[in-house]
Design an enzyme around this catalytic site. Structure first.
Site, short mmCIF file in Angstrom:
data_model
loop_
_atom_site.label_atom_id
_atom_site.label_comp_id
_atom_site.label_asym_id
_atom_site.label_seq_id
_atom_site.Cartn_x
_atom_site.Cartn_y
_atom_site.Cartn_z
N TYR A 176 -10.59 -3.07 -0.42
CA TYR A 176 -11.66 -3.12 0.57
C TYR A 176 -12.84 -2.32 0.02
O TYR A 176 -12.87 -1.09 0.12
CB TYR A 176 -11.19 -2.56 1.92
N TRP B 120 -0.87 6.30 4.84
CA TRP B 120 -1.10 5.90 6.23
C TRP B 120 0.12 5.25 6.89
O TRP B 120 0.22 5.26 8.11
CB TRP B 120 -2.32 4.99 6.33
N GLU C 263 0.83 -1.22 0.00
CA GLU C 263 0.00 0.00 0.00
C GLU C 263 0.86 1.26 0.00
O GLU C 263 0.52 2.28 0.60
CB GLU C 263 -0.97 -0.03 1.19
N GLU D 111 -4.91 -8.32 -0.56
CA GLU D 111 -5.77 -8.15 0.61
C GLU D 111 -7.17 -7.88 0.10
O GLU D 111 -7.36 -7.00 -0.75
CB GLU D 111 -5.33 -6.97 1.49
#
Length: 508
Positions: free
Chosen positions: A251, A189, A184, A275
């Site tokens: 997600y 983040w 990512e 993921e």
């Protein structure tokens, strides 16, 4: 079973027909690792997808509980087991000891039973002398990670040494690893996110060269995995010579909305969902929606790794149908050059050959009720194998018989099968004088509508009761001419109103 793919865009048609003569980024990768990459690269052309499940952070949360739940509820074990080596929010001195590979025994066991393994890490910030800071840039100069003479760079080398110990432990056991570092990186983040692209690429290349050429790790397939929610997922791509598989972390509640796919597949590497999970963890996500999206929009997906806890299929809808879909390859069914499993041991997982006929999570279809006072309806009051149920209300009478049934012949696919199974339950209310309800699963077959049933099974209100009808007693001609499938509920006493439930009808 092969799966016909219809492509929406011409570029999809062009890329799916590429002849993947995939070479490992590590030219000295061992033979098994090379076989696995070739196998993964070939899966989309077969219409197949490897299943996967993340099992937690070592040592804080890693466990195989959800893997066992998946096996118990679906009869399948995911093909890929995932572990995270680093809880980068923890503090410890020296900080390299935050990197933990005590999950390795479970990974080895999974491998030896015919599975694959993947490892990622939420590493602590190397600028800190006591760890932590995985989401804090602090005063980090990211370029220092390639300079071991600096304090930060030396600490980063110690991180690499520690992770190399875990990876080498797997290498000595014959285990190949889908290795997904610095994931990512296009987000905002983690401390490694949204760094200068050239600097990031240099850090990746330095890490690749150190682990491959200095630490002599030749059991690694390198996975580059940005996040779909941010733009330019290929912006930090370090180059074909340093990556084996490209992926996205996704997600979303609508799988068709995944972004970045075309940009990633243009890199001409095998593509995966590294993921996966719903955006909203309310237990209502239907994982079979991913199968439809992959078939119609994202045909280059070779494997997925579902995240754990509320993101896992077992905590959402239709896990049974998802893991038992013909397109999904689970543990023990991976075949490399004719071998039935990847490890040195015998594959002990022998996934069920069962198929689901009705799960009611998508509605009740043409199911009806006889002698019921309400329903049947779709209900989430009784959930088996992550699927909802059929519910009807009845009035209890001694000797009363209540039937839930369907005559939708297009769904009757019983020929060649040995068993028909259904899960049934009764509500806890409405009974008097220790009254009980039993149930029998039945079919009516042939032009004479001949009755065959499972015999009576007593139901309870605390858990599902499995009703099993032996189909071996029925001729092929009759199984090709089934008229009705149903469950008959029988009351042995009087009472007031109660509810009966039927869920998850399968064949084996």
């Amino acid at each position: 079973m092969y799966w016909t793919v219809f492509f929406i865009q011409i570029v999809g048609l062009a890329t799916i027909n590429l002849c993947f003569a995939q070479q490992t980024a590590d030219g000295a990768a061992n033979g098994k690792t090379k076989q696995i990459l070739a196998y993964i690269a070939n899966l989309p052309k077969q219409g197949k997808i490897l299943s996967g499940q993340f099992a937690g952070y070592s040592p804080d949360t890693f466990n195989t509980q959800q893997i066992n739940e998946i096996a118990g509820q679906t009869g399948q074990v995911p093909a890929i087991l995932g572990c995270d080596y680093a809880c980068g929010w923890n503090y410890k001195t020296p900080p390299q000891n935050i990197i933990d590979y005590t999950c390795n025994p479970a990974l080895k066991d999974h491998w030896n039973k015919g599975g694959l393994v993947t490892i990622n890490m939420h590493l602590p910030n190397p600028v800190s002398a006591n760890g932590g800071g995985y989401k804090d840039r602090m005063n980090l100069n990211f370029a220092d990670l390639t300079k071991p003479t600096t304090e930060t760079g030396n600490r980063w080398r110690l991180f690499l040494d520690r992770m190399a110990q875990g990876l080498d432990d797997l290498q000595r056991a014959g285990v190949s690893v889908l290795f997904r570092p610095l994931h990512e990186m296009n987000g905002d983040w983690f401390y490694w996110c949204n760094q200068n692209p050239d600097t990031f690429k240099n850090v990746w290349k330095d890490m690749f060269n150190y682990l491959t050429n200095v630490k002599n790790l030749h059991n690694i397939l390198w996975v580059y995995s940005p996040d779909q929610s941010r733009s330019n997922p290929s912006k930090f791509y370090p180059g074909d010579a340093y990556v084996d598989i490209v992926a996205l972390d996704v997600y979303v509640d609508d799988p068709n909305s995944m972004k970045g796919y075309q940009e990633m597949v243009r890199l001409n590497k095998p593509f995966a969902l590294a993921e996966v999970g719903p955006q909203n963890t309310n237990g209502q996500f239907d994982y079979t929606r991913w199968l439809s999206a992959i078939q119609s929009v994202f045909p280059r997906v070779a494997y997925f790794l579902a995240w754990n806890d509320g993101w896992s299929p077992i905590r959402n809808k239709n896990a049974y149908a998802f893991f038992n879909d013909a397109k999904i390859i689970n543990r023990g069914k991976i075949s490399l050059n004719g071998e039935s499993n990847t490890g040195s041991g015998t594959a002990t997982a022998s996934p069920s050959s069962s198929a689901i006929l009705y799960n009611f999570s998508n509605g009740i279809g043409e199911w009806k009720g006889t002698n019921v006072i309400g329903g049947p309806w779709q209900s989430n009051e009784f959930v088996v194998r992550s699927t909802e149920s059929l519910k009807a209300d009845i009035n209890l009478n001694a000797g009363g018989r209540y039937i839930l049934y369907t005559q939708q012949k297009s769904t009757f696919k019983l020929n060649g099968r040995k068993k028909l199974l259904a899960q049934a339950r009764v509500a806890s209310w409405g009974f008097s004088n220790n009254g009980k309800i039993s149930a029998k699963l039945y079919i009516k077959a042939g032009s004479a509508w001949k009755w065959y049933d499972s015999g009576e099974f007593q139901l309870n209100s605390n858990s599902a009761t499995t009703l099993t009808l032996n189909l071996s007693q029925i001729s092929s001609a009759e199984l090709n001419n089934v008229q009705e499938i149903g469950v008959e509920f029988i009351s042995n006493g009087n009472g007031s109103n109660t509810s009966i439930y039927l869920s998850c009808i399968t064949v084996e």
